[in-house]
Scaffold this active site. Structure first.
Site, PDB file in Angstrom:
ATOM      1  N   GLU A 126      81.457  67.301  58.452  1.00  0.00           N
ATOM      2  CA  GLU A 126      80.687  66.018  58.457  1.00  0.00           C
ATOM      3  C   GLU A 126      79.335  66.180  59.190  1.00  0.00           C
ATOM      4  O   GLU A 126      78.873  65.130  59.821  1.00  0.00           O
ATOM      5  CB  GLU A 126      81.586  64.946  59.480  1.00  0.00           C
ATOM      6  CG  GLU A 126      82.872  64.561  58.882  1.00  0.00           C
ATOM      7  CD  GLU A 126      82.640  63.750  57.723  1.00  0.00           C
ATOM      8  OE1 GLU A 126      82.970  64.362  56.544  1.00  0.00           O
ATOM      9  OE2 GLU A 126      82.285  62.511  57.437  1.00  0.00           O
ATOM     10  N   THR A 132      76.992  69.361  60.555  1.00  0.00           N
ATOM     11  CA  THR A 132      76.851  70.680  61.467  1.00  0.00           C
ATOM     12  C   THR A 132      76.229  70.041  62.753  1.00  0.00           C
ATOM     13  O   THR A 132      75.417  69.087  62.786  1.00  0.00           O
ATOM     14  CB  THR A 132      76.093  71.827  61.199  1.00  0.00           C
ATOM     15  OG1 THR A 132      74.601  71.798  60.878  1.00  0.00           O
ATOM     16  CG2 THR A 132      76.806  72.707  59.932  1.00  0.00           C
TER      17      THR A 132
HETATM   18  C1  FAD Z   1      87.845  73.818  57.880  1.00  0.00           C
HETATM   19  C2  FAD Z   1      86.699  73.198  57.133  1.00  0.00           C
HETATM   20  C3  FAD Z   1      87.223  71.788  56.423  1.00  0.00           C
HETATM   21  C4  FAD Z   1      86.090  71.204  55.496  1.00  0.00           C
HETATM   22  N1  FAD Z   1      86.554  70.030  55.194  1.00  0.00           N
HETATM   23  C5  FAD Z   1      85.360  69.543  54.309  1.00  0.00           C
HETATM   24  C6  FAD Z   1      86.020  68.155  53.431  1.00  0.00           C
HETATM   25  O1  FAD Z   1      87.041  67.593  53.719  1.00  0.00           O
HETATM   26  N2  FAD Z   1      85.094  67.943  52.605  1.00  0.00           N
HETATM   27  C7  FAD Z   1      83.770  68.407  52.451  1.00  0.00           C
HETATM   28  O2  FAD Z   1      83.188  68.055  51.610  1.00  0.00           O
HETATM   29  N3  FAD Z   1      83.478  69.483  53.016  1.00  0.00           N
HETATM   30  C8  FAD Z   1      84.243  70.121  54.019  1.00  0.00           C
HETATM   31  N4  FAD Z   1      83.959  71.040  54.813  1.00  0.00           N
HETATM   32  C9  FAD Z   1      82.525  71.651  54.423  1.00  0.00           C
HETATM   33  C10 FAD Z   1      81.696  71.336  55.688  1.00  0.00           C
HETATM   34  O3  FAD Z   1      81.365  70.062  55.784  1.00  0.00           O
HETATM   35  C11 FAD Z   1      80.634  72.391  55.496  1.00  0.00           C
HETATM   36  O4  FAD Z   1      80.832  73.718  55.632  1.00  0.00           O
HETATM   37  C12 FAD Z   1      79.367  72.065  56.401  1.00  0.00           C
HETATM   38  O5  FAD Z   1      78.577  70.764  55.752  1.00  0.00           O
HETATM   39  C13 FAD Z   1      78.248  72.999  56.503  1.00  0.00           C
HETATM   40  O6  FAD Z   1      77.786  73.434  55.198  1.00  0.00           O
HETATM   41  P1  FAD Z   1      78.007  75.086  54.794  1.00  0.00           P
HETATM   42  O7  FAD Z   1      79.099  75.601  55.378  1.00  0.00           O
HETATM   43  O8  FAD Z   1      77.516  75.216  53.396  1.00  0.00           O
HETATM   44  O9  FAD Z   1      76.802  75.684  55.754  1.00  0.00           O
HETATM   45  P2  FAD Z   1      75.038  75.786  55.475  1.00  0.00           P
HETATM   46  O10 FAD Z   1      74.832  74.263  55.246  1.00  0.00           O
HETATM   47  O11 FAD Z   1      74.777  76.664  54.536  1.00  0.00           O
HETATM   48  O12 FAD Z   1      74.586  75.950  57.000  1.00  0.00           O
HETATM   49  C14 FAD Z   1      74.604  77.187  57.729  1.00  0.00           C
HETATM   50  C15 FAD Z   1      73.870  77.077  58.739  1.00  0.00           C
HETATM   51  O13 FAD Z   1      72.754  76.706  58.950  1.00  0.00           O
HETATM   52  C16 FAD Z   1      72.375  75.616  59.531  1.00  0.00           C
HETATM   53  N5  FAD Z   1      71.329  74.688  58.828  1.00  0.00           N
HETATM   54  C17 FAD Z   1      71.353  74.198  57.499  1.00  0.00           C
HETATM   55  N6  FAD Z   1      70.621  73.607  57.287  1.00  0.00           N
HETATM   56  C18 FAD Z   1      69.734  73.457  58.444  1.00  0.00           C
HETATM   57  C19 FAD Z   1      68.413  72.815  58.830  1.00  0.00           C
HETATM   58  N7  FAD Z   1      67.978  72.321  57.914  1.00  0.00           N
HETATM   59  N8  FAD Z   1      68.001  72.898  59.967  1.00  0.00           N
HETATM   60  C20 FAD Z   1      68.488  73.736  61.038  1.00  0.00           C
HETATM   61  N9  FAD Z   1      69.808  74.587  60.570  1.00  0.00           N
HETATM   62  C21 FAD Z   1      70.238  74.352  59.364  1.00  0.00           C
HETATM   63  C22 FAD Z   1      73.827  74.908  59.788  1.00  0.00           C
HETATM   64  O14 FAD Z   1      73.874  73.905  60.740  1.00  0.00           O
HETATM   65  C23 FAD Z   1      74.661  76.178  59.839  1.00  0.00           C
HETATM   66  O15 FAD Z   1      74.688  76.545  60.999  1.00  0.00           O
HETATM   67  C24 FAD Z   1      84.840  71.946  55.389  1.00  0.00           C
HETATM   68  C25 FAD Z   1      84.701  72.876  55.968  1.00  0.00           C
HETATM   69  C26 FAD Z   1      85.485  73.811  56.708  1.00  0.00           C
HETATM   70  C27 FAD Z   1      85.517  75.179  57.409  1.00  0.00           C
END
Ligand code: FAD
Length: 403
Positions: free
Chosen positions: A380, A382
């Site tokens: 939801e 990070t």
């Molecule tokens: C157990 C689990 C359950 C989940 N459930 C759902 C669900 O029900 N529905 C759903 O849609 N998703 C779900 N997710 C996905 C989750 O919402 C995403 O993992 C999350 O939004 C982060 O996206 P990402 O993993 O692609 O990381 P990325 O977006 O690639 O980010 C990687 C890192 O970079 C940082 N970062 C990214 N952009 C920026 C910026 N502009 N400035 C500074 N830092 C930045 C992030 O904070 C993070 O630390 C789930 C994930 C997990 C692990």
């Protein structure tokens, strides 16, 4: 004058949620942490009980499905409503177990999406449906405005194509709320959400993830291949309002972020309560009426964590209360999620540290809570994304100006 007491009318609901957490969730916590991907059958009875309470009107907004921003009916009185009730009951349930709360039938984040943006007809049609929420894709996480999954109108159906990953309850839920774009050239305004019932041809679960924490909850990859859903399953309005931008889809987050903050608060509360008891057994009694500086290092640490917890708790109540009172709360929802997500991880891990080897072993649930809590600072939106949203709102900058 501000009254920082919990609203009296929610005390029975909070009390019930606490009893359920203590007597029904805690006893099976470890079992489903170890039996990852096994469905917690015990939750069916609990879900039926919650349905019964909701039907009888005895519990106002006892879970994720309860959040909704009511239409402005001109009533100017201050309300403690369904959003506040939901965060308070969810925090109590997560004092029991976050993974099991996330596995509760009919209380998925997709249900919050439906409650947040569905029109009255859809609200009735999808009543009682357990819905997961699918936003994240390979290559699209924090940057949810770049969604690549497409929804193309074909007669009276939309045809959905794309891949969604990390869908909580993606295997078990009755339906998935899928975010897809009507037209990638129109940018974020064209992103809409669609309710896709389980079993719809063209939608299939590809695999389940193995995870650090919340192992009781299933997390699925779902593929959509020419998946046809009736046009009336598009939630809210099909109009692409470029001026409104992402606001329609984002309305969901204003309601769901306080819920995730509440999950972190419940889990951190559990860690604090158990650690205080363990410290007491070891002869360290925390005195809440004396300054931390005159107490032992362990007691001082616990007091500092209590203060952090209180800050997160109050921010979360504020964000939910604002939703109940139809006040724009995007800033406060992100502040609550950022604070609660961070202190949730800090507190649960520090409690492991304070309890030493007992904290690290499986004899207690402290180590599990530190694993469960981490996700609440990731999904939801990070920690970093919440801070970005807060900074944009405070500085009055757009997403193009501050990335
Ligand atoms: C157990 C689990 C359950 C989940 N459930 C759902 C669900 O029900 N529905 C759903 O849609 N998703 C779900 N997710 C996905 C989750 O919402 C995403 O993992 C999350 O939004 C982060 O996206 P990402 O993993 O692609 O990381 P990325 O977006 O690639 O980010 C990687 C890192 O970079 C940082 N970062 C990214 N952009 C920026 C910026 N502009 N400035 C500074 N830092 C930045 C992030 O904070 C993070 O630390 C789930 C994930 C997990 C692990």
């Amino acid at each position: 004058m501000i009254n920082l007491d919990d609203p009296k009318k929610f005390r029975p609901l909070v009390g019930q949620a606490h009893q359920v957490a203590m007597n029904m969730l805690r006893p099976i916590s470890r079992k489903y942490d170890q039996a990852e991907h096994e469905y917690p059958q015990e939750l069916d009875m609990l879900a039926a009980m919650i349905d019964g309470l909701s039907d009888s009107g005895a519990s106002e907004g006892a879970g994720a499905a309860g959040v909704r921003r009511e239409e402005n009916d001109g009533d100017k009185t201050v309300k403690n409503g369904a959003n506040l009730a939901s965060v308070m009951s969810i925090a109590e349930m997560c004092w029991g177990d976050v993974g099991l709360l996330l596995s509760m039938p009919r209380q998925g984040l997709g249900n919050s999406a439906i409650a947040s943006v569905a029109n009255p007809e859809q609200l009735e049609r999808f009543d009682g449906v357990w819905a997961g929420m699918a936003i994240t894709e390979p290559g699209v996480g924090s940057d949810s405005a770049n969604i690549k999954t497409t929804a193309t109108l074909d007669g009276d159906h939309y045809v959905i194509n794309g891949e969604k990953i990390y869908v909580t309850s993606g295997d078990r839920a009755d339906a998935i709320v899928v975010w897809a774009t009507l037209d990638r050239d129109l940018g974020r305004a064209a992103i809409k959400s669609f309710v896709v019932p389980k079993g719809t041809p063209g939608m299939r679960v590809d695999r389940l993830e193995h995870k650090l924490g919340i192992r009781a909850s299933d997390t699925a990859t779902i593929i959509f291949e020419n998946c046809r859903v009736p046009a009336e399953n598009l939630l809210g309005s099909p109009e692409v309002d470029v001026k409104q931008g992402f606001a329609g889809a984002m309305a969901t987050f204003d309601n769901t972020r306080p819920l995730v903050a509440a999950m972190a608060i419940g889990c951190a509360r559990a860690s604090l309560d158990l650690t205080r008891d363990l410290l007491e057994q070891a002869g360290v009694v925390v005195d809440y009426d004396r300054p931390a500086i005159v107490q032992s290092a362990a007691a001082a640490k616990l007091l500092q964590m209590e203060a952090d917890w209180e800050g997160a708790y109050l921010l979360t109540l504020q964000a939910a209360w604002m939703a109940d009172n139809r006040e724009p709360n995007s800033l406060e929802a992100s502040m609550a999620k950022a604070k609660a997500g961070r202190i949730g991880s800090d507190i649960t891990l520090s409690c492991v540290e304070l309890a030493g080897s007992v904290g690290y072993s499986e004899a207690e649930l402290l180590e599990k809570w530190s694993r469960d809590s981490k996700i609440l600072d990731i999904f939801e939106g990070t920690q970093q994304i919440q801070q970005l949203i807060v900074a944009r709102r405070v500085l009055g900058l757009s997403s193009a100006e501050l990335k």
